[in-house]
Design a protein around this motif. Structure first.
Motif, PDB file in Angstrom:
ATOM      1  N   SER A  35     -21.652 -29.895  58.644  1.00 47.34           N
ATOM      2  CA  SER A  35     -21.531 -31.161  59.371  1.00 47.34           C
ATOM      3  C   SER A  35     -22.574 -32.162  58.884  1.00 47.34           C
ATOM      4  O   SER A  35     -22.312 -33.370  58.824  1.00 47.34           O
ATOM      5  CB  SER A  35     -21.689 -30.922  60.876  1.00 47.34           C
ATOM      6  OG  SER A  35     -22.946 -30.332  61.174  1.00 47.34           O
ATOM      7  N   SER A  73     -17.068 -33.608  61.406  1.00 46.85           N
ATOM      8  CA  SER A  73     -18.353 -32.960  61.695  1.00 46.85           C
ATOM      9  C   SER A  73     -18.278 -32.165  62.995  1.00 46.85           C
ATOM     10  O   SER A  73     -18.782 -31.036  63.083  1.00 46.85           O
ATOM     11  CB  SER A  73     -19.461 -34.013  61.791  1.00 46.85           C
ATOM     12  OG  SER A  73     -19.613 -34.708  60.574  1.00 46.85           O
ATOM     13  N   GLU A  92     -16.939 -38.341  61.671  1.00 45.74           N
ATOM     14  CA  GLU A  92     -17.612 -37.741  62.821  1.00 45.74           C
ATOM     15  C   GLU A  92     -16.726 -36.679  63.466  1.00 45.74           C
ATOM     16  O   GLU A  92     -17.223 -35.635  63.919  1.00 45.74           O
ATOM     17  CB  GLU A  92     -17.975 -38.823  63.831  1.00 45.74           C
ATOM     18  CG  GLU A  92     -18.822 -38.330  64.991  1.00 45.74           C
ATOM     19  CD  GLU A  92     -20.139 -37.706  64.560  1.00 45.74           C
ATOM     20  OE1 GLU A  92     -20.642 -36.823  65.294  1.00 45.74           O
ATOM     21  OE2 GLU A  92     -20.669 -38.084  63.492  1.00 45.74           O
ATOM     22  N   ARG A 127     -21.703 -35.946  57.319  1.00 42.90           N
ATOM     23  CA  ARG A 127     -22.312 -37.204  57.775  1.00 42.90           C
ATOM     24  C   ARG A 127     -23.054 -37.899  56.637  1.00 42.90           C
ATOM     25  O   ARG A 127     -23.055 -39.130  56.544  1.00 42.90           O
ATOM     26  CB  ARG A 127     -23.245 -36.928  58.950  1.00 42.90           C
ATOM     27  CG  ARG A 127     -22.509 -36.484  60.219  1.00 42.90           C
ATOM     28  CD  ARG A 127     -23.445 -36.364  61.410  1.00 42.90           C
ATOM     29  NE  ARG A 127     -22.710 -36.047  62.634  1.00 42.90           N
ATOM     30  CZ  ARG A 127     -22.657 -34.831  63.185  1.00 42.90           C
ATOM     31  NH1 ARG A 127     -23.318 -33.821  62.627  1.00 42.90           N
ATOM     32  NH2 ARG A 127     -21.960 -34.627  64.288  1.00 42.90           N
TER      33      ARG A 127
END
Length: 305
Positions: free
Chosen positions: A121, A145, A142, A125
């Motif tokens: 994750s 993630s 997002e 990002r």
């Protein structure tokens, strides 16, 4: 579940790979560039995305120097014995440089292959921060993630299904942007209202002109602008539909992101109704987007015909 570059939307994956290629050259550029906020973001992302070099830069450099030095000794011995011509001494630095370059290329490819298979994750990002992501793409990243962070709360197949639908959604957002750009280019203004305001401004100027030749020139300008206004009146509803659907997609992505964020902190595993709400929402928006795209294409084809 595992998510890598090969699993995410192809256009976004391509942009990330291009940035990875660029970031690999940054170690050779550092002494040529001042540190701007934008460059600092790239450097921070590079640290995350490259992980630890295997072999590290220092090891590659030391090994390359060692190879070059050993080659130099061998060549020097050959020159002294007369078996190797003197100009061959250049082979030492060349071989050392080639050794470093080869290690750099191999490490670069291995790292790209790692990211192709799976990403964390944090890496997702970091990738988002370097590709000038749109608001829709930021929410998309997002959500990915969060899918990775949810982990055992989500079975693999359900996670893949959600990711697949997110990929469709973000691809449609990009296609709508293409339609929006084409419509704006056809209207040749920010909006039909801007053209109407310009037309009224010319009419006001015409009312103040006394010279006959100047009036004819101004009237010709108004006639030309009137043609553009008529085209804008035809295309403006399509532009508004596209922009409205773009907002729907953005809000859907944000809604999915919010749902996944809530699931991340929920004590219980995801339930079937939770997943069904997400999938139903995405499917509904996908159908709406396809209808908007078809309507826009029909309007543009009629206009071009």
């Amino acid at each position: 579940m595992k998510i890598g570059l090969r699993d995410i939307e192809p256009n976004i994956a391509r942009r990330i790979r291009e940035m990875l290629d660029y970031m690999r050259t940054m170690e050779f550029q550092d002494h040529h560039h001042t540190h701007t906020p934008e460059r600092d973001v790239l450097l921070a992302a590079r640290t995350v995305l490259q992980r630890t070099d295997l072999p590290p830069v220092l090891v590659r450099f030391t090994f390359s120097v060692g190879v070059g030095f050993l080659t130099l000794l061998l060549v020097a011995g050959g020159i002294n014995s007369g078996t190797i011509p003197g100009p061959m001494v250049i082979a030492a630095p060349l071989l050392g440089g080639l050794t470093y370059w080869h290690a750099w290329r191999v490490n670069k490819q291995e790292r790209a292959d790692d990211l192709d298979r799976s990403m964390t994750s944090e890496e997702v990002r970091a990738a988002c921060s370097v590709i000038n992501a749109t608001p829709s793409e930021t929410s998309y990243f997002e959500s990915i993630s969060l899918l990775l962070e949810i982990g055992t709360q989500l079975d693999t197949q359900t996670g893949k299904d959600i990711l697949s639908e997110l990929n469709v959604l973000i691809a449609q957002a990009r296609q709508l942007q293409v339609h929006r750009d084409n419509l704006r280019a056809a209207i040749n203004a920010e909006s039909a209202d801007a053209l109407f305001a310009q037309r009224e401004d010319l009419r006001t100027k015409l009312s103040r002109i006394a010279d006959e030749a100047a009036r004819r020139a101004m009237e010709q300008s108004i006639d030309l602008l009137e043609t553009r206004c008529q085209a804008a009146q035809t295309l403006q509803p399509s532009l508004e539909r596209v922009e409205a659907q773009q907002e729907v997609i953005l809000q859907t992505l944000v809604s999915v992101q919010s749902s996944l964020a809530r699931m991340k902190v929920a004590p219980a595993a995801l339930t079937a109704p939770d997943i069904a709400v997400i999938q139903s929402s995405i499917s509904e928006v996908t159908g709406q987007t396809q209808a908007v795209e078809q309507a826009v294409q029909e309007v543009m084809s009629v206009r071009s015909g």
